[in-house]
Design an enzyme around this catalytic site. Structure first.
Site, PDB file in Angstrom:
ATOM      1  N   GLN A 160     -11.146   8.886   5.267  1.00  0.00           N
ATOM      2  CA  GLN A 160     -10.966   7.448   4.999  1.00  0.00           C
ATOM      3  C   GLN A 160      -9.978   6.821   5.983  1.00  0.00           C
ATOM      4  OE1 GLN A 160     -11.001   9.792   2.594  1.00  0.00           O
ATOM      5  NE2 GLN A 160     -11.771   9.018   0.671  1.00  0.00           N
ATOM      6  N   ASP A 175      -5.188   5.055  -7.665  1.00  0.00           N
ATOM      7  CA  ASP A 175      -6.409   5.058  -8.474  1.00  0.00           C
ATOM      8  C   ASP A 175      -6.111   4.895  -9.946  1.00  0.00           C
ATOM      9  OD1 ASP A 175      -7.273   6.454  -5.874  1.00  0.00           O
ATOM     10  OD2 ASP A 175      -9.113   5.865  -6.925  1.00  0.00           O
ATOM     11  N   ARG A 215     -16.222   2.847  -2.192  1.00  0.00           N
ATOM     12  CA  ARG A 215     -15.155   3.676  -2.764  1.00  0.00           C
ATOM     13  C   ARG A 215     -13.878   2.848  -2.728  1.00  0.00           C
ATOM     14  NH1 ARG A 215     -12.402   2.802   1.134  1.00  0.00           N
ATOM     15  NH2 ARG A 215     -10.870   4.193   0.221  1.00  0.00           N
ATOM     16  N   GLY A 216     -12.821   3.409  -3.352  1.00  0.00           N
ATOM     17  CA  GLY A 216     -11.595   2.635  -3.531  1.00  0.00           C
ATOM     18  C   GLY A 216     -11.621   2.035  -4.931  1.00  0.00           C
ATOM     19  N   ALA A 217     -10.504   2.178  -5.647  1.00  0.00           N
ATOM     20  CA  ALA A 217     -10.496   1.844  -7.080  1.00  0.00           C
ATOM     21  C   ALA A 217     -10.934   0.404  -7.377  1.00  0.00           C
ATOM     22  CB  ALA A 217      -9.108   2.142  -7.651  1.00  0.00           C
ATOM     23  N   ARG A 233     -17.348   8.188 -11.447  1.00  0.00           N
ATOM     24  CA  ARG A 233     -16.077   8.692 -10.886  1.00  0.00           C
ATOM     25  C   ARG A 233     -14.996   8.584 -11.970  1.00  0.00           C
ATOM     26  NH1 ARG A 233     -14.385   7.425  -4.964  1.00  0.00           N
ATOM     27  NH2 ARG A 233     -13.648   9.570  -5.147  1.00  0.00           N
ATOM     28  N   ASN A 272      -3.497   9.237  -6.710  1.00  0.00           N
ATOM     29  CA  ASN A 272      -4.100   8.645  -5.513  1.00  0.00           C
ATOM     30  C   ASN A 272      -4.755   9.774  -4.716  1.00  0.00           C
ATOM     31  OD1 ASN A 272      -4.593   6.268  -3.867  1.00  0.00           O
ATOM     32  ND2 ASN A 272      -3.198   7.158  -2.374  1.00  0.00           N
ATOM     33  N   LYS A 273      -5.386   9.419  -3.624  1.00  0.00           N
ATOM     34  CA  LYS A 273      -6.140  10.366  -2.801  1.00  0.00           C
ATOM     35  C   LYS A 273      -5.369  11.661  -2.559  1.00  0.00           C
ATOM     36  CE  LYS A 273      -9.417  10.173  -1.728  1.00  0.00           C
ATOM     37  NZ  LYS A 273     -10.436  10.872  -2.572  1.00  0.00           N
TER      38      LYS A 273
HETATM   39  O1  MRU Z   1     -12.099   8.689  -2.945  1.00  0.00           O
HETATM   40  P1  MRU Z   1     -11.742   7.277  -2.616  1.00  0.00           P
HETATM   41  O2  MRU Z   1     -11.968   6.917  -1.195  1.00  0.00           O
HETATM   42  O3  MRU Z   1     -12.374   6.300  -3.572  1.00  0.00           O
HETATM   43  O4  MRU Z   1     -10.174   7.199  -2.866  1.00  0.00           O
HETATM   44  C1  MRU Z   1      -9.541   5.969  -2.663  1.00  0.00           C
HETATM   45  C2  MRU Z   1      -8.071   6.015  -2.807  1.00  0.00           C
HETATM   46  O5  MRU Z   1      -7.487   7.030  -3.120  1.00  0.00           O
HETATM   47  C3  MRU Z   1      -7.337   4.711  -2.635  1.00  0.00           C
HETATM   48  O6  MRU Z   1      -6.052   4.930  -2.133  1.00  0.00           O
HETATM   49  C4  MRU Z   1      -7.232   3.997  -3.990  1.00  0.00           C
HETATM   50  O7  MRU Z   1      -8.476   3.915  -4.606  1.00  0.00           O
HETATM   51  C5  MRU Z   1      -6.663   2.638  -3.844  1.00  0.00           C
HETATM   52  S1  MRU Z   1      -7.774   1.544  -3.037  1.00  0.00           S
HETATM   53  C6  MRU Z   1      -7.093   0.004  -2.963  1.00  0.00           C
END
Ligand code: MRU
Length: 349
Positions: A194, A235, A45-47, A87, A245-246
């Site tokens: 996270q 994201d 996970r993470g963009a 996603r 973002n999250k």
């Molecule tokens: O649901 P996730 O864990 O994929 O969400 C991740 C985030 O919101 C991060 O802050 C974002 O992707 C940036 S990662 C460098």
């Protein structure tokens, strides 16, 4: 260095982030559908991390596609669609799939076998470039972190969320490596934790002081003067600087404004989506409410009660102090600055 993503000759290798910090287990995935499921289920996970993973998966899939050029390109497009459907919010996923597809279309006249080689090289290049981009972004951002600054971060925008080094945590790492006695306050980030699981694990791994707090403690700590700066990842960033973002990031940004604390967003230019005018157009992933009410296989709310899980929120650009990219720090008015760094990003590609 923490390695969330890797590959073998015929597999994409992922550190299963669902099991951290308890166990470090690597999964070998051999089909695009397995990789798409891993992205959907938050193995990775993470963009930026899901973008690089998708590129590696497409290069792997290319070996299985027909030798006929038209069928090859059609198969690649279908595989790309299956990955991007996993996603919807992080634009890095469609950005990475688009980059691989464009390369294949551009060079198909050289023959499918040569395209397969190129896709392998390109996806691995994207992996290495992501780490370099994060290091550059980290250098730009480190200058914004006060000496011995106490940094609040939300979710995990670290090595685990990228090919390595991280974005928001890349800024923290660069400051730390430069001798700044920086420390991190990690929002636990319900419901996937996270912050508590991943940011805390990463910071411990690198010996950077880190304290976990519940998401509801940030306001109290800001009011007491215990937080100097907020740094988060993104994201998707709209052309006007609105940031998805999250879930929970927006609340942190509102609190930061109320307390006069700088709110920085650290993201590579591949996270900026100039096609989207404002945050209102960014699709917000809705996940299963069970993920909110079932924690570690234990139901914590009465059976049958409703549970909502919008996985991201949008922070309006007026609350963002600056956006830190690999090509420099962008401040309001964001439109022009974001277009400029994107141009630099596109030519670096
Ligand atoms: O649901 P996730 O864990 O994929 O969400 C991740 C985030 O919101 C991060 O802050 C974002 O992707 C940036 S990662 C460098």
């Amino acid at each position: 260095m923490i390695k969330p993503i890797g590959w073998t000759d015929d597999a994409v290798v992922l550190l299963d982030q669902r099991l951290l910090p308890g166990r470090e287990v690597y999964l070998e995935l051999r089909t695009v559908d397995e990789v798409a499921a891993a992205i959907r289920d938050l193995v990775v996970r993470g963009a930026p991390a899901i973008g690089v993973t998708a590129a590696l998966a497409l290069a792997m899939e290319a070996d299985q596609l027909p030798d006929d050029p038209d069928e090859f390109l059609r198969g690649l497009a279908e595989a790309g669609d299956r990955l991007t459907a996993a996603r919807p919010t992080a634009v890095n996923l469609s950005w990475a799939v688009g980059r691989i597809r464009r390369l294949a279309a551009r060079t198909i006249a050289d023959g499918v076998e040569r395209v397969r080689e190129r896709l392998r090289e390109e996806s691995r290049l994207m992996y290495h470039q992501d780490i370099e981009i994060n290091r550059a972004l980290g250098r730009h951002g480190a200058a914004l972190v006060p000496v011995a600054g106490r940094v609040l971060t939300h979710c995990n925008a670290g090595a685990l969320a990228t090919a390595g080094y991280g974005t928001a945590l890349g800024v923290v790492r660069a400051a730390f490596e430069g001798g700044n006695a920086v420390s991190v306050l990690a929002d636990e980030t319900r419901p996937f934790w996270q912050g508590a699981r991943l940011t805390a694990w990463e910071m411990q791994h690198d010996g950077i002081p880190c304290t976990v707090i519940t998401d509801s403690m940030a306001g109290h700590l800001m009011q007491r003067g215990d937080i100097d700066v907020v740094i988060v990842g993104a994201d998707r960033i709209a052309a006007n600087g609105d940031v998805a973002n999250k879930i929970g990031t927006y609340s942190v940004a509102v609190l930061a404004r109320e307390h006069g604390i700088p709110f920085y967003v650290a993201a590579p230019t591949s996270t900026i989506d100039l096609q989207v005018a404002s945050g209102a157009e960014i699709p917000i992933e809705q996940r299963n409410g069970d993920e909110v009410v079932i924690v570690n296989h234990q139901r914590i709310a009465p059976a049958g009660v409703g549970a909502a899980y919008p996985a991201f929120d949008v922070t309006p650009s007026r609350l963002v102090t600056a956006i830190i990219t690999e090509h420099g720090v962008v401040r309001a008015p964001f439109e022009e600055g974001l277009a400029g760094v994107c141009l630099a990003g596109a030519s670096a590609e």
